[in-house]
Scaffold this active site. Structure first.
Site, PDB file in Angstrom:
ATOM      1  N   TYR A 155      63.604 -19.516  -5.115  1.00 59.44           N
ATOM      2  CA  TYR A 155      62.477 -19.110  -4.268  1.00 59.44           C
ATOM      3  C   TYR A 155      61.788 -20.343  -3.700  1.00 59.44           C
ATOM      4  O   TYR A 155      61.520 -20.425  -2.493  1.00 59.44           O
ATOM      5  CB  TYR A 155      61.491 -18.272  -5.082  1.00 59.44           C
ATOM      6  CG  TYR A 155      60.247 -17.890  -4.319  1.00 59.44           C
ATOM      7  CD1 TYR A 155      60.270 -16.834  -3.410  1.00 59.44           C
ATOM      8  CD2 TYR A 155      59.052 -18.576  -4.503  1.00 59.44           C
ATOM      9  CE1 TYR A 155      59.132 -16.476  -2.703  1.00 59.44           C
ATOM     10  CE2 TYR A 155      57.904 -18.236  -3.794  1.00 59.44           C
ATOM     11  CZ  TYR A 155      57.955 -17.185  -2.900  1.00 59.44           C
ATOM     12  OH  TYR A 155      56.822 -16.844  -2.191  1.00 59.44           O
ATOM     13  N   ILE A 169      50.729  -9.297   2.792  1.00 60.37           N
ATOM     14  CA  ILE A 169      50.245 -10.213   3.822  1.00 60.37           C
ATOM     15  C   ILE A 169      50.655  -9.724   5.209  1.00 60.37           C
ATOM     16  O   ILE A 169      49.876  -9.811   6.170  1.00 60.37           O
ATOM     17  CB  ILE A 169      50.790 -11.628   3.562  1.00 60.37           C
ATOM     18  CG1 ILE A 169      50.145 -12.206   2.290  1.00 60.37           C
ATOM     19  CG2 ILE A 169      50.529 -12.544   4.754  1.00 60.37           C
ATOM     20  CD1 ILE A 169      50.778 -13.500   1.816  1.00 60.37           C
ATOM     21  N   SER A 175      54.898 -20.928   0.979  1.00 58.14           N
ATOM     22  CA  SER A 175      54.283 -20.741  -0.337  1.00 58.14           C
ATOM     23  C   SER A 175      53.917 -22.104  -0.912  1.00 58.14           C
ATOM     24  O   SER A 175      54.539 -23.118  -0.563  1.00 58.14           O
ATOM     25  CB  SER A 175      55.269 -20.031  -1.282  1.00 58.14           C
ATOM     26  OG  SER A 175      54.823 -20.088  -2.631  1.00 58.14           O
ATOM     27  N   THR A 228      57.624 -10.036  10.982  1.00 58.45           N
ATOM     28  CA  THR A 228      58.537  -9.447  10.005  1.00 58.45           C
ATOM     29  C   THR A 228      57.782  -9.156   8.709  1.00 58.45           C
ATOM     30  O   THR A 228      56.778  -9.793   8.400  1.00 58.45           O
ATOM     31  CB  THR A 228      59.711 -10.398   9.703  1.00 58.45           C
ATOM     32  OG1 THR A 228      59.210 -11.655   9.236  1.00 58.45           O
ATOM     33  CG2 THR A 228      60.554 -10.618  10.940  1.00 58.45           C
TER      34      THR A 228
END
Length: 246
Positions: A153, A14, A140, A8
């Protein structure tokens, strides 16, 4: 028969670098993107072994669309299951917690966390049936340590780590590995929208290796975790930040 990949967020940053890496290594690639048909078309022209589909992971019918596309791609590639799944799509949200709107919170959770879960639901059944496969989730460093002005996030990225570890435990007996990569600041369009040139230089100065990461750095790590060289690695988080979080 070539190996197959489902990814996806495959048209930029990236995701694009990872798609290119696997396609160049001979994989047949099914990729999902949100809206840039021009970028998707260019990738499919460059790599005839790629098949793209526009799917907005923030929409309520995400699961059904991902599942349909996964089945269609497997028929197209002549394969029973995907060898590798890369759950990469995500959006950023950098804002004071007290200023966040319900819409911003919901969209970030929907794309980053619910989208990851729905992507796994689309590809895991085939892997379980074939008793093989590898999944890599792009999280992350903020999902590991938390970040000021990035509460939601960070929460969603922390959620993908918890989801990935749990999935690794559940799918291990079926011969399926699940790992996560946790990039720091990577030179992508998303990072450039959030950080100006001065901020990027500050990040460099705070990073022991003295540089900003590239999308290809993350793509190489993902490729390693997906392959036979990492056949005894599952449920792990590989941090890619040049030492920033030391």
């Amino acid at each position: 028969m070539s190996k197959t990949l489902f990814i996806t967020g495959g048209t930029r940053g990236i995701g694009e670098a990872t798609l290119r890496k696997f396609a160049c290594e001979g994989y047949s690639v099914a990729f999902v993107y949100k809206e840039r048909d021009d970028l998707a078309k260019a990738l499919m022209e460059e790599f005839p072994n790629c098949l793209g589909r526009a799917i907005d992971l923030g929409k309520g019918d995400t699961g059904e669309k991902l599942g349909d596309f996964a089945k269609e791609a497997l028929v197209y590639f002549g394969s029973k299951s995907f060898d590798v799944g890369i759950i990469n799509a995500g959006i950023s949200l950098r804002k004071l917690f007290t200023d966040l709107t319900d819409q911003e919170i919901n969209e970030t959770v929907d794309v980053n966390l619910r989208g990851a879960i729905q992507t796994a639901r689309a590809i895991v059944p085939g892997m379980v049936e074939e008793k093989k496969g590898s999944i890599v989730i792009v999280s992350s460093i903020w999902g590991e340590k938390g970040g000021s002005m990035e509460t939601i996030y960070s929460a969603t990225k922390h959620g993908t780590i918890g989801f990935g570890k749990s999935l690794a435990a559940e799918l291990g007996p079926s011969g399926i590995r699940v790992n996560m990569v946790a990039p720091g600041v990577i030179d992508t369009d998303m990072s450039r929208r959030e950080l100006d040139e001065e901020s990027m230089e500050m990040v460099k100065a705070m990073t022991p290796l003295g540089k900003i990461g590239k999308s290809s750095d993350v793509a190489e790590a993902i490729y390693f975790l997906s392959g036979e060289g990492a056949s005894f690695i599952t449920g792990q988080v590989l941090t890619l930040d040049g030492g920033f979080s030391i």
